[in-house]
Motif scaffolding. Structure first.
Motif, PDB file in Angstrom:
ATOM      1  N   MET A  27       0.597  -1.489  -0.351  1.00 23.92           N
ATOM      2  CA  MET A  27       0.212   0.048   0.091  1.00 23.92           C
ATOM      3  C   MET A  27       1.154   1.370   0.281  1.00 23.92           C
ATOM      4  SD  MET A  27      -2.867  -0.759  -0.775  1.00 23.92           S
ATOM      5  CE  MET A  27      -2.466  -2.548  -1.459  1.00 23.92           C
ATOM      6  N   VAL A  28       1.981   1.134   0.768  1.00 22.85           N
ATOM      7  CA  VAL A  28       3.345   2.440   0.108  1.00 22.85           C
ATOM      8  C   VAL A  28       3.830   2.613  -0.636  1.00 22.85           C
ATOM      9  CG1 VAL A  28       5.485   3.345   1.439  1.00 22.85           C
ATOM     10  CG2 VAL A  28       3.795   2.569   3.079  1.00 22.85           C
ATOM     11  N   ALA A  29       4.455   1.766  -1.327  1.00 22.52           N
ATOM     12  CA  ALA A  29       4.057   1.455  -2.687  1.00 22.52           C
ATOM     13  C   ALA A  29       3.255   2.113  -3.938  1.00 22.52           C
ATOM     14  CB  ALA A  29       4.947   0.192  -3.297  1.00 22.52           C
ATOM     15  N   ALA A  35       0.899   8.905  -5.543  1.00 16.18           N
ATOM     16  CA  ALA A  35       1.917  10.806  -5.018  1.00 16.18           C
ATOM     17  C   ALA A  35       2.464  10.832  -6.410  1.00 16.18           C
ATOM     18  CB  ALA A  35       1.663  10.459  -4.246  1.00 16.18           C
ATOM     19  N   TRP A  36       3.032   9.892  -6.537  1.00 13.96           N
ATOM     20  CA  TRP A  36       4.772  10.514  -7.648  1.00 13.96           C
ATOM     21  C   TRP A  36       3.567  10.939  -9.487  1.00 13.96           C
ATOM     22  CZ3 TRP A  36       8.863   6.936 -10.292  1.00 13.96           C
ATOM     23  CH2 TRP A  36       9.526   7.808 -10.149  1.00 13.96           C
ATOM     24  N   ALA A  37       2.867  10.308  -9.880  1.00 15.64           N
ATOM     25  CA  ALA A  37       2.413  11.029 -10.795  1.00 15.64           C
ATOM     26  C   ALA A  37       1.621  12.297 -10.577  1.00 15.64           C
ATOM     27  CB  ALA A  37       0.917   9.624 -10.835  1.00 15.64           C
ATOM     28  N   VAL A  38       1.602  12.171  -9.829  1.00  9.69           N
ATOM     29  CA  VAL A  38       0.116  13.412  -9.049  1.00  9.69           C
ATOM     30  C   VAL A  38       0.933  14.535  -9.151  1.00  9.69           C
ATOM     31  CG1 VAL A  38      -1.280  14.709  -7.701  1.00  9.69           C
ATOM     32  CG2 VAL A  38      -1.923  12.069  -8.726  1.00  9.69           C
ATOM     33  N   VAL A  39       2.264  14.445  -8.362  1.00  4.51           N
ATOM     34  CA  VAL A  39       3.003  15.674  -6.863  1.00  4.51           C
ATOM     35  C   VAL A  39       4.157  15.551  -8.616  1.00  4.51           C
ATOM     36  CG1 VAL A  39       1.955  16.126  -5.613  1.00  4.51           C
ATOM     37  CG2 VAL A  39       4.368  14.402  -6.139  1.00  4.51           C
ATOM     38  N   GLY A  40       4.711  14.796  -9.163  1.00  5.83           N
ATOM     39  CA  GLY A  40       5.847  14.672 -10.658  1.00  5.83           C
ATOM     40  C   GLY A  40       7.172  15.059  -9.239  1.00  5.83           C
ATOM     41  N   ALA A  45       6.273  12.710  -2.796  1.00  6.81           N
ATOM     42  CA  ALA A  45       5.349  11.566  -3.286  1.00  6.81           C
ATOM     43  C   ALA A  45       5.887  10.388  -1.922  1.00  6.81           C
ATOM     44  CB  ALA A  45       6.528  10.800  -4.789  1.00  6.81           C
ATOM     45  N   VAL A  46       6.920  10.238  -1.036  1.00  8.32           N
ATOM     46  CA  VAL A  46       7.597   9.408  -0.867  1.00  8.32           C
ATOM     47  C   VAL A  46       6.888   9.874   0.805  1.00  8.32           C
ATOM     48  CG1 VAL A  46       9.463   8.754   1.497  1.00  8.32           C
ATOM     49  CG2 VAL A  46       9.755   8.791  -1.765  1.00  8.32           C
ATOM     50  N   ASN A  47       6.912  11.191   1.694  1.00  9.45           N
ATOM     51  CA  ASN A  47       6.101  12.299   2.188  1.00  9.45           C
ATOM     52  C   ASN A  47       4.990  11.986   2.505  1.00  9.45           C
ATOM     53  OD1 ASN A  47       9.142  12.667   3.374  1.00  9.45           O
ATOM     54  ND2 ASN A  47       8.906  14.379   2.376  1.00  9.45           N
ATOM     55  N   ILE A  48       4.341  11.868   1.213  1.00  7.80           N
ATOM     56  CA  ILE A  48       2.773  11.765   1.570  1.00  7.80           C
ATOM     57  C   ILE A  48       2.485  10.049   1.445  1.00  7.80           C
ATOM     58  CG2 ILE A  48       0.478  11.169  -0.180  1.00  7.80           C
ATOM     59  CD1 ILE A  48       2.108  13.830  -1.593  1.00  7.80           C
ATOM     60  N   GLY A  49       3.110   8.634   1.326  1.00  8.83           N
ATOM     61  CA  GLY A  49       2.723   7.718   1.111  1.00  8.83           C
ATOM     62  C   GLY A  49       3.056   7.424   2.667  1.00  8.83           C
TER      63      GLY A  49
END
Length: 78
Positions: A27-29, A35-40, A45-49
């Protein structure tokens, strides 16, 4: 016979823990990839995850504890 039961119960707990940790890692991955796809940005993305999954884990635990106090659907002991 009791050692067989306790070993079986221990095995079940270990298996459940392993499944839980693998599921959370998956789920983290997924969250990081989305998140990476959204924020770039990988770092964001790692922080969000990580934050999202910590919050979800705490929320689920709290939800389960709340349900421990709900008697609906629980058969009374004989």
């Amino acid at each position: 016979m009791s050692s067989l039961v306790s070993r079986s119960a221990l095995h079940a707990r270990k298996r459940a823990l392993a499944k839980t940790l693998c599921y959370r890692a998956l789920m983290v991955a997924i969250t990081v990839l989305v998140a990476w796809a959204v924020v770039g940005d990988v770092s964001d993305a790692v922080n969000i995850g990580l934050v999202a999954n910590v919050v979800k884990t705490i929320t689920y635990y709290s939800y389960e504890r709340l349900w421990d106090h709900v008697t609906w659907g629980v058969a009374e002991a004989a």
